[in-house]
Design an enzyme around this catalytic site. Sequence first.
Site, mmCIF file in Angstrom:
data_model
loop_
_atom_site.group_PDB
_atom_site.id
_atom_site.type_symbol
_atom_site.label_atom_id
_atom_site.label_comp_id
_atom_site.label_asym_id
_atom_site.label_seq_id
_atom_site.Cartn_x
_atom_site.Cartn_y
_atom_site.Cartn_z
ATOM 1 N N GLU B 47 0.862 -1.180 0.000
ATOM 2 C CA GLU B 47 0.000 0.000 0.000
ATOM 3 C C GLU B 47 0.897 1.229 0.000
ATOM 4 O O GLU B 47 1.691 1.431 0.925
ATOM 5 C CB GLU B 47 -0.932 -0.016 1.205
ATOM 6 C CG GLU B 47 -2.179 -0.842 0.983
ATOM 7 C CD GLU B 47 -2.921 -0.467 -0.315
ATOM 8 O OE1 GLU B 47 -3.167 0.739 -0.546
ATOM 9 O OE2 GLU B 47 -3.251 -1.376 -1.097
ATOM 10 N N SER B 48 0.771 2.060 -1.040
ATOM 11 C CA SER B 48 1.693 3.188 -1.175
ATOM 12 C C SER B 48 1.579 4.155 -0.002
ATOM 13 O O SER B 48 2.576 4.745 0.416
ATOM 14 C CB SER B 48 1.459 3.923 -2.497
ATOM 15 O OG SER B 48 0.178 4.504 -2.535
ATOM 16 N N CYS B 78 4.285 -1.254 -8.866
ATOM 17 C CA CYS B 78 2.960 -0.887 -8.367
ATOM 18 C C CYS B 78 3.053 0.260 -7.354
ATOM 19 O O CYS B 78 3.291 1.394 -7.739
ATOM 20 C CB CYS B 78 2.234 -2.110 -7.803
ATOM 21 S SG CYS B 78 0.466 -1.845 -7.592
ATOM 22 N N ARG B 107 -3.221 6.647 -9.262
ATOM 23 C CA ARG B 107 -3.467 5.576 -8.274
ATOM 24 C C ARG B 107 -4.790 4.874 -8.558
ATOM 25 O O ARG B 107 -5.757 5.497 -8.973
ATOM 26 C CB ARG B 107 -3.572 6.167 -6.867
ATOM 27 C CG ARG B 107 -2.260 6.454 -6.199
ATOM 28 C CD ARG B 107 -2.512 6.913 -4.758
ATOM 29 N NE ARG B 107 -2.805 5.788 -3.877
ATOM 30 C CZ ARG B 107 -3.482 5.889 -2.745
ATOM 31 N NH1 ARG B 107 -3.976 7.036 -2.352
ATOM 32 N NH2 ARG B 107 -3.673 4.834 -1.994
ATOM 33 N N ARG B 137 -5.316 -3.736 -8.093
ATOM 34 C CA ARG B 137 -5.661 -2.349 -7.723
ATOM 35 C C ARG B 137 -4.562 -1.426 -8.255
ATOM 36 O O ARG B 137 -4.064 -0.540 -7.558
ATOM 37 C CB ARG B 137 -5.825 -2.206 -6.207
ATOM 38 C CG ARG B 137 -7.095 -2.857 -5.654
ATOM 39 C CD ARG B 137 -7.135 -2.838 -4.130
ATOM 40 N NE ARG B 137 -6.786 -1.537 -3.587
ATOM 41 C CZ ARG B 137 -7.649 -0.607 -3.203
ATOM 42 N NH1 ARG B 137 -8.948 -0.831 -3.276
ATOM 43 N NH2 ARG B 137 -7.238 0.545 -2.729
ATOM 44 N N HIS B 172 3.012 -6.717 -11.294
ATOM 45 C CA HIS B 172 3.804 -7.416 -10.274
ATOM 46 C C HIS B 172 4.617 -8.579 -10.822
ATOM 47 O O HIS B 172 4.205 -9.734 -10.700
ATOM 48 C CB HIS B 172 2.881 -7.933 -9.172
ATOM 49 C CG HIS B 172 2.227 -6.855 -8.385
ATOM 50 N ND1 HIS B 172 2.888 -6.149 -7.420
ATOM 51 C CD2 HIS B 172 0.980 -6.341 -8.442
ATOM 52 C CE1 HIS B 172 2.075 -5.234 -6.899
ATOM 53 N NE2 HIS B 172 0.912 -5.328 -7.510
ATOM 54 N N GLU B 174 6.995 -9.992 -9.523
ATOM 55 C CA GLU B 174 7.411 -10.886 -8.431
ATOM 56 C C GLU B 174 6.374 -11.969 -8.141
ATOM 57 O O GLU B 174 6.636 -12.905 -7.406
ATOM 58 C CB GLU B 174 7.712 -10.070 -7.159
ATOM 59 C CG GLU B 174 6.511 -9.542 -6.391
ATOM 60 C CD GLU B 174 5.873 -8.290 -6.995
ATOM 61 O OE1 GLU B 174 6.217 -7.919 -8.143
ATOM 62 O OE2 GLU B 174 5.011 -7.700 -6.319
#
Lengths: 296, 195
Positions: B47-48, B78, B107, B137, B172, B174
Amino acid sequence: MSDATTGTLRVKTGLAEMLKGGVIMDVVNVEQAKIAEDAGAVAVMALERVPADIRASGGVARMADPTITEAIVGAVSIPVMAKCRIGHFVEAQILQSLGVDYIDESEVLTPADEEHHVNKWDFTVPFVCGCRNLGEALRRIGEGASMVRTKGEPGTGNVVEAVRHIRAVTDEISWLSGLRPEQLFAAAKDLQAPYDLVKWVAENRKLPVVNFSAGGIATPADAALMMQLGCDGVFVGSGIFKSGDPSKRAKAIVEATTHFEDAEIIARVSRNLGEAMVGINISDIPPAERMQERGW
Amino acid sequence: MKVGVLALQGAFREHIVSLEALGVTALAVRLPEQLDGCDGLVIPGGESTAIGKLMETYGFYEAVARRHEEGMAIWGTCAGAILLARSVLDALPGQRTLGLMDIAVRRNAYGRQSESFEVGLDVSGLSGGPYTGVFIRAPWIESVGEGVEALARHAGRIVAAREGDLMATTFHPELTGDPRIHRLFVEQVVGSPRA
């Protein structure tokens, strides 16, 4: 170039991966949701009442009024979770239509079905479910849960049940990892869990989805304890907004969850937090009123 | 080569596993002094707002900018892409970023979790067919400055970009087990000359 696909298992479990190392906080209104977001929560759980108040008021606890959930969804930019009753797939359908990011099929509410949980494969939105041991975790994952949380005993501010449940899960994973392949069939029978998931856990020595801790965390030290015991993150329910200084305590629990192995930092953030929520001894709760017994 | 992975919150463990599989020494970074000696830094998904607040509390904004000035390459995925960006659309009021990369990021651009998706992407410079982008998201890159190369697009929006020793992906890598973008970062972005 292929078309975009929504609701895949990877997308559902992926959101839980992004929440790891973070704190998910129970909130009952927009003001609390903003305090949680500002304190560094990775998500909020939108509720009508926190577990401590549900416990105090008794009666049947249901999904929150959609007005509350919608207001919170509209007020914060972090993911919003909301609870439906165990087995109440219509409450789950409603929550999906409201745009929540995760549904918690939760023992904190009064179960709607004493035999069946929701078939979570039917939904685009991901689900988190509670567990007290490995068998319960794998049954929920078999039903489509893409995240689990150990149950603890909600609304008590007493971490002892949360510790019992994470220890049960990790002990059973260690036990499975030591078995020979032919023993896994009997292990699946004993755990009452799907064989394929039992085999996966034995081979990979971990759960196939993210596991948070819930139910009784009230202090930064509690959160760090659960992280050191192997949880991927923590839910804090009544522990924040039933305390003397919610904003300060929320920030402190966030820092302790990130720096869970750094005692100096945990000591620093634990200073002068004001009053913690008043806890309840588990032995003072009659067995029939223990929320962790709900779900099967 | 040593690559740090910012480990304040989010999917940092998966980045460490992906980097180690390429033979790189990967380090979980929880305090600014751990950036010393890192040739590269990955800012993971998460979560940024939560990561940003912890960066503020522990003095990471200054430390990361200083280490970048000294030659440390940075890749944001992200939330990490948001934290690298010069400007953020639909940001939380007062939300701070590193502001190092000349991109504007929106965002939660695709909507809520029900709209999260995966899709095959053509990524410039990657051989071996489409790369599965997992968008959760996710943000998109609304605009880029001069000197920023768009590496991939989905539905007309930029989802991966590079500016010298800075790289941003809004999906993502990863989570897929496909090592190609990690390899791109390690072999081409880390240690590349300053743009």
